[in-house]
Design a protein around this motif. Structure first.
Motif, short mmCIF file in Angstrom:
data_model
loop_
_atom_site.label_atom_id
_atom_site.label_comp_id
_atom_site.label_asym_id
_atom_site.label_seq_id
_atom_site.Cartn_x
_atom_site.Cartn_y
_atom_site.Cartn_z
N ALA A 27 -8.09 4.94 -10.41
CA ALA A 27 -8.17 5.06 -11.87
C ALA A 27 -8.43 6.51 -12.30
N GLU A 28 -9.13 7.28 -11.45
CA GLU A 28 -9.45 8.66 -11.79
C GLU A 28 -8.61 9.66 -11.00
N GLY A 29 -7.56 9.19 -10.36
CA GLY A 29 -6.67 10.06 -9.60
C GLY A 29 -6.37 9.49 -8.23
N ASP A 30 -5.31 9.97 -7.62
CA ASP A 30 -4.93 9.50 -6.28
C ASP A 30 -5.95 9.98 -5.26
N PHE A 31 -6.17 9.16 -4.22
CA PHE A 31 -7.02 9.58 -3.11
C PHE A 31 -6.48 9.03 -1.81
N GLY A 32 -6.68 9.80 -0.75
CA GLY A 32 -6.20 9.41 0.57
C GLY A 32 -7.34 8.82 1.39
N VAL A 33 -7.01 7.83 2.21
CA VAL A 33 -8.00 7.18 3.07
C VAL A 33 -7.52 7.25 4.51
N LEU A 34 -8.37 7.84 5.36
CA LEU A 34 -8.16 7.89 6.80
C LEU A 34 -9.27 7.09 7.46
N GLU A 35 -9.12 6.79 8.74
CA GLU A 35 -10.19 6.12 9.47
C GLU A 35 -11.47 6.96 9.37
N GLY A 36 -12.61 6.31 9.15
CA GLY A 36 -13.88 7.00 9.05
C GLY A 36 -14.22 7.48 7.65
N HIS A 37 -13.40 7.12 6.65
CA HIS A 37 -13.66 7.51 5.27
C HIS A 37 -15.00 6.95 4.83
N SER A 38 -15.70 7.66 3.96
CA SER A 38 -16.97 7.19 3.42
C SER A 38 -16.75 5.90 2.63
N PRO A 39 -17.71 4.97 2.68
CA PRO A 39 -17.57 3.73 1.91
C PRO A 39 -17.49 4.02 0.41
N ARG A 45 -5.17 2.10 -10.97
CA ARG A 45 -4.24 2.11 -12.10
C ARG A 45 -2.88 1.68 -11.56
N SER A 46 -1.96 1.41 -12.43
CA SER A 46 -0.60 1.12 -11.98
C SER A 46 -0.03 2.38 -11.34
N GLY A 47 0.61 2.21 -10.20
CA GLY A 47 1.17 3.36 -9.50
C GLY A 47 1.64 2.97 -8.12
N ILE A 62 4.64 1.16 -2.07
CA ILE A 62 4.57 -0.15 -2.71
C ILE A 62 4.00 0.08 -4.10
N THR A 63 4.67 -0.44 -5.13
CA THR A 63 4.19 -0.29 -6.50
C THR A 63 3.17 -1.36 -6.82
N LEU A 64 2.02 -0.91 -7.35
CA LEU A 64 0.93 -1.82 -7.73
C LEU A 64 0.79 -1.82 -9.24
N ASP A 65 0.27 -2.92 -9.77
CA ASP A 65 -0.04 -3.00 -11.19
C ASP A 65 -1.53 -3.32 -11.33
N ILE A 78 -7.08 -3.41 -0.27
CA ILE A 78 -6.55 -3.29 -1.63
C ILE A 78 -6.42 -4.69 -2.19
N LEU A 79 -7.11 -4.96 -3.28
CA LEU A 79 -6.98 -6.23 -4.00
C LEU A 79 -6.13 -5.94 -5.23
N ALA A 80 -4.84 -6.19 -5.12
CA ALA A 80 -3.89 -5.85 -6.18
C ALA A 80 -3.76 -6.99 -7.18
N GLU A 81 -3.79 -6.65 -8.48
CA GLU A 81 -3.57 -7.68 -9.50
C GLU A 81 -2.17 -8.26 -9.35
N LYS A 82 -1.18 -7.37 -9.18
CA LYS A 82 0.17 -7.82 -8.84
C LYS A 82 0.96 -6.64 -8.31
N LEU A 83 2.01 -6.95 -7.58
CA LEU A 83 2.88 -5.93 -7.03
C LEU A 83 4.07 -5.75 -7.96
N GLY A 84 4.51 -4.50 -8.10
CA GLY A 84 5.59 -4.18 -9.03
C GLY A 84 6.93 -4.49 -8.56
#
Length: 84
Positions: A27-39, A45-47, A62-65, A78-84
């Motif tokens: 919601a506040e910008g894209d972020f990358g997740v690798l193994e060992g990422h902080s909880p 957002r849709s994207g 994969i497009t998410l909504d 990822i708990l997606a509301e729906k896929l685009g």
């Protein structure tokens, strides 16, 4: 090293696999997740979700909504509301 990644919609588990990295449309910008990422927990957002199977690989998108992302010691869910 691999990140345990799950993509879930209200209807079903869409994916469960080990990947190198996932870029998430937070919601506040894209972020990358690798193994060992902080909880963390973030609303989405849709994207486009970008899934990298290995380092340097071309990402699968994969497009998410909307939805929620949770990173914990088990990996990324990822708990997606729906896929685009």
């Amino acid at each position: 090293m691999a990140l345990n990644f799950e993509l879930v919609t209200p209807e079903r588990l869409v994916r469960s696999e080990e990947v190198y990295m996932v870029t998430v449309p937070g919601a506040e910008g894209d972020f990358g997740v690798l193994e060992g990422h902080s909880p963390m927990i973030s609303t989405l957002r849709s994207g486009e979700l970008a899934i990298y199977k290995s380092q340097g690989a071309t990402p699968e998108t994969i497009t998410l909504d909307g939805g929620v992302a949770e990173v914990n010691e088990s990996g990324l869910t990822i708990l997606a509301e729906k896929l685009g």
